[in-house]
Design an enzyme around this catalytic site. Structure first.
Site, PDB file in Angstrom:
ATOM      1  N   CYS A  77     -40.238 -34.722   1.233  1.00 53.29           N
ATOM      2  CA  CYS A  77     -41.692 -34.681   1.427  1.00 53.29           C
ATOM      3  C   CYS A  77     -42.212 -33.239   1.255  1.00 53.29           C
ATOM      4  O   CYS A  77     -42.204 -32.732   0.143  1.00 53.29           O
ATOM      5  CB  CYS A  77     -42.064 -35.312   2.756  1.00 53.29           C
ATOM      6  SG  CYS A  77     -43.734 -35.943   2.751  1.00 53.29           S
ATOM      7  N   HIS A 167     -39.589 -39.720   3.849  1.00 50.88           N
ATOM      8  CA  HIS A 167     -38.748 -39.293   4.981  1.00 50.88           C
ATOM      9  C   HIS A 167     -37.689 -40.373   5.195  1.00 50.88           C
ATOM     10  O   HIS A 167     -38.007 -41.446   5.708  1.00 50.88           O
ATOM     11  CB  HIS A 167     -39.577 -39.225   6.270  1.00 50.88           C
ATOM     12  CG  HIS A 167     -40.532 -38.090   6.334  1.00 50.88           C
ATOM     13  ND1 HIS A 167     -40.301 -36.975   7.094  1.00 50.88           N
ATOM     14  CD2 HIS A 167     -41.733 -37.903   5.756  1.00 50.88           C
ATOM     15  CE1 HIS A 167     -41.326 -36.145   6.980  1.00 50.88           C
ATOM     16  NE2 HIS A 167     -42.208 -36.683   6.173  1.00 50.88           N
ATOM     17  N   GLU A 169     -35.066 -39.766   7.238  1.00 53.39           N
ATOM     18  CA  GLU A 169     -34.480 -39.459   8.552  1.00 53.39           C
ATOM     19  C   GLU A 169     -35.206 -40.152   9.699  1.00 53.39           C
ATOM     20  O   GLU A 169     -34.679 -40.248  10.794  1.00 53.39           O
ATOM     21  CB  GLU A 169     -34.452 -37.935   8.755  1.00 53.39           C
ATOM     22  CG  GLU A 169     -35.788 -37.254   9.013  1.00 53.39           C
ATOM     23  CD  GLU A 169     -36.719 -37.212   7.808  1.00 53.39           C
ATOM     24  OE1 GLU A 169     -36.319 -37.615   6.712  1.00 53.39           O
ATOM     25  OE2 GLU A 169     -37.870 -36.796   7.982  1.00 53.39           O
TER      26      GLU A 169
HETATM   27  N1  GLN Z   1     -48.784 -33.575   2.989  1.00 45.69           N
HETATM   28  C1  GLN Z   1     -47.773 -32.647   3.366  1.00 45.69           C
HETATM   29  C2  GLN Z   1     -47.818 -31.398   2.497  1.00 45.69           C
HETATM   30  O1  GLN Z   1     -48.502 -31.337   1.555  1.00 45.69           O
HETATM   31  C3  GLN Z   1     -46.389 -33.252   3.279  1.00 45.69           C
HETATM   32  C4  GLN Z   1     -46.245 -34.371   4.285  1.00 45.69           C
HETATM   33  C5  GLN Z   1     -44.877 -34.544   4.839  1.00 45.69           C
HETATM   34  O2  GLN Z   1     -43.981 -33.731   4.664  1.00 45.69           O
HETATM   35  N2  GLN Z   1     -44.714 -35.621   5.570  1.00 45.69           N
HETATM   36  O3  GLN Z   1     -47.128 -30.483   2.778  1.00 45.69           O
END
Ligand code: GLN
Length: 185
Positions: A77, A167, A169
């Site tokens: 992410c 994610h 985890e």
């Molecule tokens: N929207 C977040 C970003 O741009 C990422 C979201 C996440 O890691 N769950 O950093």
């Protein structure tokens, strides 16, 4: 074997628990000295602008870039955003580690209320994962797609770098962590 989880911001504790459940010894990484001790690094999900700001103020960027050139790194992410070569919707002045030849778009599914859980496919294997203010992979250059949500690429690998928009985890997923640990052995 000691592996690191970048512990500046985000859900690094969940990654530590997942890696430990797979038998790894885990060091939360906050400094250059921590980074020098580990054989691989997970950059967790969280908020990439905050992770980026903290990495900048702690002077970690040159060391993170050097690490990602030669050692295994898994970014999930916000961590994928940090590893991407091209980022749509980056904050002004936001810096990245880079290394993965992909273009991602931040918050591409919408905000927190558009977060969701879904089953993704790693070839024939399926795993339930969470998409939380997730980025989307808009273009894959020389990286290899290793997981899909429907037809959409959601995880990629390039050399020793792994990145996923989701994610694993949070829902007990371990497939990416296993690939990461295998690449260290
Ligand atoms: N929207 C977040 C970003 O741009 C990422 C979201 C996440 O890691 N769950 O950093």
């Amino acid at each position: 074997m000691l592996v690191g989880v970048l512990a500046l911001q985000g859900d690094w504790r969940e990654h530590k628990v997942t890696l430990e459940s797979l038998g790894a010894e885990v060091l939360p990484v906050k400094t250059k000295e921590d980074l020098e001790r580990v054989s691989g690094l997970v950059i967790p999900g969280g908020e990439s602008t905050t992770i980026s700001n903290l990495a900048k103020s702690f002077g970690l960027f040159p060391h993170l870039r050097e690490f990602a050139r030669s050692k295994p790194v898994l970014g999930t992410c916000a961590g994928l955003i940090m590893l991407s070569n091209e980022v749509e919707g980056a904050a002004p002045g936001q810096e990245f580690v880079g290394g993965l030849d992909v273009k991602v778009s931040r918050n591409a599914y919408g905000g927190q209320t558009h977060s969701f859980e879904a089953e993704v496919s790693f070839g024939a294997e399926k795993e339930r994962v969470a998409f939380i203010r997730a980025p989307r992979i808009l273009a894959v250059g020389s990286a290899e797609v290793i997981a899909k949500l429907g037809d959409e690429p959601v995880a990629v690998r390039q050399g020793k770098l792994l990145g996923a928009t989701f994610h694993p985890e949070i829902t007990g997923g371990t497939l990416l962590h296993k690939l990461f640990l295998e690449s260290i052995h």
